[in-house]
Design a protein around this motif. Sequence first.
Motif, PDB file in Angstrom:
ATOM      1  N   ILE A  16      40.587  44.374   6.818  1.00 48.37           N
ATOM      2  CA  ILE A  16      41.566  45.551   6.962  1.00 48.37           C
ATOM      3  C   ILE A  16      40.690  46.603   7.016  1.00 48.37           C
ATOM      4  CG2 ILE A  16      42.890  47.108   5.325  1.00 48.37           C
ATOM      5  CD1 ILE A  16      43.983  44.497   4.024  1.00 48.37           C
ATOM      6  N   PHE A  17      39.427  46.856   6.587  1.00 51.71           N
ATOM      7  CA  PHE A  17      38.634  47.878   6.718  1.00 51.71           C
ATOM      8  C   PHE A  17      38.251  48.018   8.171  1.00 51.71           C
ATOM      9  CE2 PHE A  17      34.961  50.558   6.958  1.00 51.71           C
ATOM     10  CZ  PHE A  17      35.235  51.600   5.855  1.00 51.71           C
ATOM     11  N   ALA A  18      37.836  46.791   8.649  1.00 52.68           N
ATOM     12  CA  ALA A  18      37.397  46.910  10.014  1.00 52.68           C
ATOM     13  C   ALA A  18      38.520  47.370  10.908  1.00 52.68           C
ATOM     14  CB  ALA A  18      36.709  45.371  10.441  1.00 52.68           C
ATOM     15  N   TYR A  19      39.797  46.865  10.779  1.00 60.48           N
ATOM     16  CA  TYR A  19      40.936  47.245  11.552  1.00 60.48           C
ATOM     17  C   TYR A  19      41.291  48.530  11.602  1.00 60.48           C
ATOM     18  CZ  TYR A  19      45.791  47.377  13.028  1.00 60.48           C
ATOM     19  OH  TYR A  19      46.914  47.520  13.699  1.00 60.48           O
ATOM     20  N   ILE A 362      41.596  55.149   3.191  1.00 59.35           N
ATOM     21  CA  ILE A 362      41.983  56.709   3.180  1.00 59.35           C
ATOM     22  C   ILE A 362      40.883  57.787   2.636  1.00 59.35           C
ATOM     23  CG2 ILE A 362      43.357  58.247   1.793  1.00 59.35           C
ATOM     24  CD1 ILE A 362      45.346  55.923   1.820  1.00 59.35           C
ATOM     25  N   LYS A 363      40.021  57.261   1.563  1.00 56.84           N
ATOM     26  CA  LYS A 363      38.952  57.889   0.987  1.00 56.84           C
ATOM     27  C   LYS A 363      38.008  58.236   2.170  1.00 56.84           C
ATOM     28  CE  LYS A 363      37.567  56.775  -3.261  1.00 56.84           C
ATOM     29  NZ  LYS A 363      36.799  56.079  -4.052  1.00 56.84           N
ATOM     30  N   GLU A 364      37.723  57.058   2.823  1.00 54.14           N
ATOM     31  CA  GLU A 364      36.769  57.212   3.957  1.00 54.14           C
ATOM     32  C   GLU A 364      36.870  57.777   5.138  1.00 54.14           C
ATOM     33  OE1 GLU A 364      32.694  56.051   5.258  1.00 54.14           O
ATOM     34  OE2 GLU A 364      33.892  56.058   3.209  1.00 54.14           O
ATOM     35  N   PHE A 365      38.387  57.693   5.676  1.00 54.77           N
ATOM     36  CA  PHE A 365      38.771  58.491   6.948  1.00 54.77           C
ATOM     37  C   PHE A 365      39.983  59.374   6.739  1.00 54.77           C
ATOM     38  CE2 PHE A 365      38.234  53.446   7.617  1.00 54.77           C
ATOM     39  CZ  PHE A 365      37.126  53.606   8.089  1.00 54.77           C
ATOM     40  N   GLY A 366      40.163  59.578   5.458  1.00 53.44           N
ATOM     41  CA  GLY A 366      41.619  60.569   5.552  1.00 53.44           C
ATOM     42  C   GLY A 366      42.857  59.686   5.798  1.00 53.44           C
ATOM     43  N   GLU A 367      44.016  60.451   5.500  1.00 58.76           N
ATOM     44  CA  GLU A 367      45.308  59.640   5.677  1.00 58.76           C
ATOM     45  C   GLU A 367      45.509  59.199   6.956  1.00 58.76           C
ATOM     46  OE1 GLU A 367      47.766  58.861   3.572  1.00 58.76           O
ATOM     47  OE2 GLU A 367      47.281  59.760   1.568  1.00 58.76           O
TER      48      GLU A 367
END
Length: 370
Positions: A16-19, A362-367
Amino acid sequence: MKYDYLIVGAGLFGSIFAYEANKKGYKCLVIDKRNHIGGNIYTEKIEGIQVHKYGAHIFHTSNKRVWEYIQQFAEFNRFTNSPIAKYKDEIYNMPFNMNTFNKLWGVVTPQEAQEKINEQIKESGIMKPKNLEEQAISLVGKDIYEKLIKGYTQKQWGKPCNELPSFIIKRLPVRFTYDNNYFNDLYQGIPIGGYTQIIEKMLDGIDVQLNCNFFDRKEDYISMAKKVVFTGMIDQYYDYCFGELEYRSLKFETEILELNNYQGNAVVNYNEYEIPFTRIIEHKHFEFGIQPKTIITKEYPATWKKGDEPYYPMNDEKNNKLYAKYKELADKEENIIFGGRLGMYKYFDMHNVIEEALQTCIKEFGENDD
């Protein structure tokens, strides 16, 4: 640095993170020590049947966002988890419900069942449960505990019930209805065609390397990316500097049978301590299969030792205190993200993993914009 993110583990959290990172335009490398993607939700088609290679995985959630998210990648069927428990030659419905109580005591109404349970709870004299055994008896009485909890739980965790923390038993639902649906969640099902397709779609267009053990070349791998997402064991990442966390492992024994139906249900629990496996899974029933053969898997809980596959964190007081020390180290990291059951040392179901992974994104990339 060739990549923005190195993701260690091609399971649900890592994928999921990679996607999500890939959607944002970040370059990712996903590595996994196994020879396949999917982690523990990996399914393999054998004899026309989707076989859950690492135990039964039944998707359920009440979180509409999680349900809609996972359905981007597969169509789900209407499978409802209604396991049964076998104790000696007796068959009981799970979760504990009116069918169970009727079989045990001959009671018919919820009031009769409640009175019987209350009578047994009162007889026990347990006011403040100190362990799993006392917690179970204080919830459902001695009969249900002895037949349907004690043996199974001791096999699952490898310890007597009076040495296990009480919170474990709170995962078992008790209902005063004639409803054999194990989960009360709003959404439930199995992806038609198995789980592996979900991970394949998530990792489409992303660099993936299998049969790669991160710890064989730890520093090399770290140097390849600006940040690392690590879904393995957090204590191993830190070279067990505070000591080993405890896990439970599993062994699987799978057979192809020249029958079209072996046990009539996807999951049958074996609750006697003397039977070494905890359950038998008959995979075709997850997708209402009508294949001429069937495939069953016996699931054996095992004590974890280094080199074994860890499946469940042992979240008792001692291990949680030890994990807190590792978490303190992890919180100071600027370029490493820990995720999943092993990285966060927490029991997660699939929907929990998705929630955690999306929150991390969300924490890493924003909403998300979409």
